[in-house]
Motif scaffolding. Structure first.
Motif, short mmCIF file in Angstrom:
data_model
loop_
_atom_site.label_atom_id
_atom_site.label_comp_id
_atom_site.label_asym_id
_atom_site.label_seq_id
_atom_site.Cartn_x
_atom_site.Cartn_y
_atom_site.Cartn_z
N GLY A 1 -3.53 -2.63 -7.82
CA GLY A 1 -3.71 -1.31 -8.43
C GLY A 1 -2.67 -0.28 -8.03
N PHE A 2 -2.08 -0.40 -6.83
CA PHE A 2 -1.14 0.65 -6.41
C PHE A 2 0.12 0.69 -7.27
CE2 PHE A 2 -0.03 -2.88 -3.43
CZ PHE A 2 1.36 -2.95 -3.61
N ASN B 1 -8.40 6.16 -6.27
CA ASN B 1 -7.31 6.38 -5.33
C ASN B 1 -6.27 7.26 -6.03
OD1 ASN B 1 -8.00 5.02 -2.96
ND2 ASN B 1 -7.26 3.05 -3.72
N CYS C 1 -7.69 -3.63 -6.91
CA CYS C 1 -7.00 -2.87 -5.87
C CYS C 1 -6.66 -3.80 -4.72
CB CYS C 1 -7.87 -1.71 -5.38
SG CYS C 1 -7.15 -0.79 -4.00
N VAL C 2 -5.56 -3.52 -4.03
CA VAL C 2 -5.13 -4.32 -2.88
C VAL C 2 -6.17 -4.25 -1.76
CG1 VAL C 2 -3.79 -2.54 -1.69
CG2 VAL C 2 -3.02 -4.93 -1.60
MO LIG Z 1 -5.21 0.46 -4.66
#
Ligand SMILES: [Mo]
Ligand SMILES: Nc1nc2c(c(=O)[nH]1)N[C@H]1C(S)=C(S)[C@@H](COP(=O)(O)O)O[C@H]1N2
Length: 316
Positions: A227-228, A72, A129-130
């Motif tokens: 992760g964001f 991403n 990751c979300v």
């Molecule tokens: Mo993510």
């Protein structure tokens, strides 16, 4: 000039269309190092020495192939394979990070100084990751404190804000009509979170300098958060008194919190966070083995005390 904000002009608008299309074909056809030579001064993956990790993890590493091709990085497109395909155009030298705000010694730090003067460590971390997929990644980096100590945060500093590069002529997701996010991508941590020894600035993975698609030359890694939070290709760090904005929270506050601590008991409004798909593992009917998600992504013993007295569901 540590911070580069060119006007939003797509390369297709400043270059004759036919030439632009041909150049894209040419770049697309060229492989690896040849592409880099054709485009100029971005750094190629180079061996990067590091002390072994003090945090051990008894889990299989995600393959380098998956770590570097399933990404991403919306500055290069919203598809998982877009960053690996498009990020070769980013020049990562020269590169500086401006560190300012509530600090005694604001300064502009060159990436070469960081690579030369700060000892690098390997850190094998889970990455969750979300979107409910995960990896195990052997990062190379150093605790954020190594930077904070250089600038001497004032007593009034409570948060650390981070900013990604804005350079549409090298980041095609920032150019053209469709913009997936508001730029620059911004993120933040509480100062005590940033000073936690598990929180690192990463400069490499798998024994080499960071590939562009993973956030070269330097990105944040906070393994107990979604992760964001791990903002890539950082050009600015600012110490603040107020909680700084974060890109996904600003876009959709009901779905993405500032804290964003991995928590299997707090579902995303549109999907469960109780389990995750480990990328590259035993692809089954639903595309990957599902494993249980752990509180704080498995780092509760180390970090839970940072949140004593907080209602964690409320502070997603
Ligand atoms: Mo993510
Ligand atoms: N600047 C920037 N940083 C970013 C993103 C992004 O789109 N832009 N995506 C985030 C998200 S959602 C995730 S899951 C991780 C992915 O890191 P990786 O591709 O190295 O695995 O980067 C984060 N950092």
């Amino acid at each position: 000039m540590p911070h580069y904000h060119p006007p939003k002009i797509a390369s297709s608008e400043i270059t004759p269309k036919s030439l632009y299309m041909r150049r894209r074909e040419f770049i697309g056809a060229a492989a690896g190092s040849f592409t880099a030579m054709a485009l100029g001064s971005q750094a190629l993956a180079a061996p990067l020495a590091a002390k072994p990790s003090i945090y051990k993890l008894d889990e299989k590493l995600t393959s380098k192939e998956d770590v570097t091709t399933y990404n991403n990085f919306y500055e290069f497109g919203t598809g998982k394979d877009d960053p690996a395909r498009n990020a070769g155009s980013l020049n990562t030298r020269p590169w500086t990070i401006e560190v300012d705000g509530l600090v005694g010694k604001p300064q502009v730090i060159d990436i070469e100084t960081i690579m030369k003067e700060i000892p690098m460590e390997e850190r094998v971390y889970r990455m969750r990751c979300v979107e409910a997929w995960s990896m195990v990644i052997p990062w190379i980096g150093f605790p954020i404190s190594a930077i904070l100590d250089r600038v001497e945060p004032l007593g009034s500093a409570k948060y650390v804000a981070f900013e990604t590069l804005v350079r549409p002529e090298e980041m095609q997701g920032q150019a053209g009509l469709f913009q997936a996010l508001e730029w620059p991508y911004v993120e933040g941590l509480r100062l005590d979170e940033a000073r936690h020894p598990l929180a690192i600035l990463a400069t490499g993975l798998y024994g080499e300098t960071l590939p562009n698609q993973n956030g070269a030359p330097i990105r944040l890694v906070v393994p107990w958060k979604y992760g964001f939070k791990g903002i890539k290709s950082i050009v600015k760090i600012t110490l603040t008194e107020q909680e700084p904005p974060s890109t996904w929270n600003r876009l959709q506050p009901s779905e993405y919190g500032f804290y964003a601590n991995v928590n299997p008991e707090v579902d995303h409004p549109r999907w469960s966070q109780a389990t995750e798909r480990r990328i590259g593992e035993a692809d089954g009917l639903f595309g990957g083995a599902r494993i249980n998600t752990l509180p704080f992504n498995g780092y509760a013993d180390e970090v839970a005390s940072l949140y004593d007295g907080m209602d964690l569901a409320k502070f997603f």
